[in-house]
Design an enzyme around this catalytic site. Structure first.
Site, PDB file in Angstrom:
ATOM      1  N   LYS A   1      55.127  15.891  45.825  1.00 28.33           N
ATOM      2  CA  LYS A   1      55.916  17.129  45.845  1.00 28.33           C
ATOM      3  C   LYS A   1      56.988  17.034  46.935  1.00 28.33           C
ATOM      4  O   LYS A   1      58.133  17.448  46.741  1.00 28.33           O
ATOM      5  CB  LYS A   1      55.001  18.343  46.071  1.00 28.33           C
ATOM      6  CG  LYS A   1      54.185  18.679  44.828  1.00 28.33           C
ATOM      7  CD  LYS A   1      52.998  19.592  45.083  1.00 28.33           C
ATOM      8  CE  LYS A   1      52.154  19.675  43.811  1.00 28.33           C
ATOM      9  NZ  LYS A   1      50.913  20.437  43.964  1.00 28.33           N
TER      10      LYS A   1
ATOM     11  N   GLN B   1      47.743  23.934  48.122  1.00 30.04           N
ATOM     12  CA  GLN B   1      47.217  22.872  47.255  1.00 30.04           C
ATOM     13  C   GLN B   1      45.741  23.131  46.953  1.00 30.04           C
ATOM     14  O   GLN B   1      44.934  23.312  47.862  1.00 30.04           O
ATOM     15  CB  GLN B   1      47.398  21.509  47.949  1.00 30.04           C
ATOM     16  CG  GLN B   1      46.978  20.325  47.103  1.00 30.04           C
ATOM     17  CD  GLN B   1      47.821  20.161  45.841  1.00 30.04           C
ATOM     18  OE1 GLN B   1      49.046  20.249  45.877  1.00 30.04           O
ATOM     19  NE2 GLN B   1      47.167  19.934  44.711  1.00 30.04           N
TER      20      GLN B   1
ATOM     21  N   ASP C   1      53.624  28.535  42.256  1.00 28.12           N
ATOM     22  CA  ASP C   1      52.642  28.036  41.282  1.00 28.12           C
ATOM     23  C   ASP C   1      52.413  29.043  40.156  1.00 28.12           C
ATOM     24  O   ASP C   1      51.832  28.698  39.123  1.00 28.12           O
ATOM     25  CB  ASP C   1      51.302  27.765  41.992  1.00 28.12           C
ATOM     26  CG  ASP C   1      51.079  26.281  42.251  1.00 28.12           C
ATOM     27  OD1 ASP C   1      51.732  25.463  41.578  1.00 28.12           O
ATOM     28  OD2 ASP C   1      50.253  25.951  43.129  1.00 28.12           O
TER      29      ASP C   1
END
Ligand code: NDP
Length: 308
Positions: free
Chosen positions: A66, A110, A133
């Site tokens: 990322k 994460q 997200d």
């Protein structure tokens, strides 16, 4: 024997292998050009903050990828690595600080988190407008409420993998409307949101899971089959309709260390009209859509400043 081999090769060549790698490289190049204009337009570039708790090897790799993708596009990336012993309160405090930081546009925690931290609590703590997200309950509700595509309503981030799948399918020129779509898997990250996105595109959607009875009968009816199970090469050729579009979301490691999907590519590709490979299919699209979500959050935040 000879005839059978010939037919098999012919059929195999007929199927289109849909490269998420190629599409994502193209999209990322476009994003880099767009982001390069931001300093003169907005005085800054988008900023993505990633929180990693612990040192799970897969998570470390994802977070690194990322950061690399951000760097290539010109998005500022801050990765905050915390020890696995970090308390829930400490993590929530970090999230609150990032929410309050006017220079941060996107926040990603994460997953998975260590078992002593409540994942939903952490997701809920992220400011909805910075939730790149798309896992915040308000963003999930927005997805399930509306009928329009995310592109038409970018105020809410749609989870990255499903958004990438829709992009890939559309890029292949596949008609979704009116077609029978079967999704295997009902996770919050993939199965459920991709089902809703296909529904938004006017597909008729069936969702299957581990308790589904007669799975093969259902999958054989699919014009579009999306598989997100996490079971190596589970979907065999005889479970797929001739000419189906097959999207393999699974990422599994074989005992020899190589990667494979949930679909038995060798068996299924000859039957499919379009199929995604693993690796190089859905995976690269996920990070690419994270970059798009970050840019969307940045633009929304900048636009809301103008409205004030
Ligand atoms: P989950 O484990 O959260 O969900 C798996 C789903 O598959 C569940 O709904 C489960 O059913 C269902 N399932 C399991 N076994 C069967 C079976 N034999 N028959 C029918 N359904 C079954 O996984 P995720 O959705 O998070 O991920 C799925 C796969 O996709 C994994 O391989 C993961 O690594 C990969 N992935 C890839 C991404 C990418 O970028 N390419 C991103 C995210 C995930 P039930 O609900 O009944 O338990």
């Amino acid at each position: 024997m000879f005839v059978a081999t010939k037919i098999r090769i012919f059929c195999y060549l007929r199927s289109v292998i849909l490269s998420g790698k190629e599409l994502s490289d193209r999209l990322k190049a476009g994003m880099a050009r767009e982001v390069a204009t931001f300093p003169s337009r907005y005085g800054r570039v988008p900023h993505l903050a990633v929180l990693l708790v612990g040192d799970d090897p897969a998570s470390v790799t994802y977070v690194r990828n990322k950061a690399r993708a951000s760097e290539k596009i010109g998005i500022r990336n801050t990765t905050i690595t915390l020890p696995a012993t970090t308390s829930e309160d400490e993590l929530l405090g970090r999230i609150a600080a990032l929410n309050d930081d006017p220079d941060v546009d996107g926040i990603l925690v994460q997953l998975p988190l260590p078992p002593h931290i409540d994942e939903l609590k952490a997701i809920k703590a992220i400011a909805r407008e910075k939730d790149v997200d798309g896992f915040h309950p308000e963003n999930v509700a927005a997805l399930w409420r509306r009928r329009t595509e995310p592109e038409e309503n970018p105020q809410y981030c749609v989870p990255c993998t499903p958004r990438g799948i829709i992009r890939l399918i559309k890029e292949a020129g596949v008609r979704i409307e009116g077609r029978r779509a079967v999704v295997i898997g009902r996770s919050n990250i993939v199965g459920l949101p991709i089902s809703k996105l296909l529904l938004n595109e006017n597909a008729t959607v069936t969702i299957c899971h581990s308790r589904t009875v007669g799975l093969g009968e259902i999958t054989r009816e699919a014009d579009i089959l999306v598989v997100a199970i996490g079971d190596p090469e589970f979907i065999k050729g005889d479970m797929v309709k001739e000419g189906a579009v097959v999207i393999d979301v699974g990422i599994n490691r074989r005992p020899d260390g190589t990667l494979c999907g949930d679909v038995d590519f060798k068996e299924v590709a000859p039957r499919a009209s379009v199929i995604t490979p693993v690796p190089g299919g859905v995976g690269p699209m996920t990070i690419c859509m994270l970059m798009e979500n970050t840019i969307d959050c940045f633009i929304n935040r900048e636009n809301s400043k103008l409205e004030r």
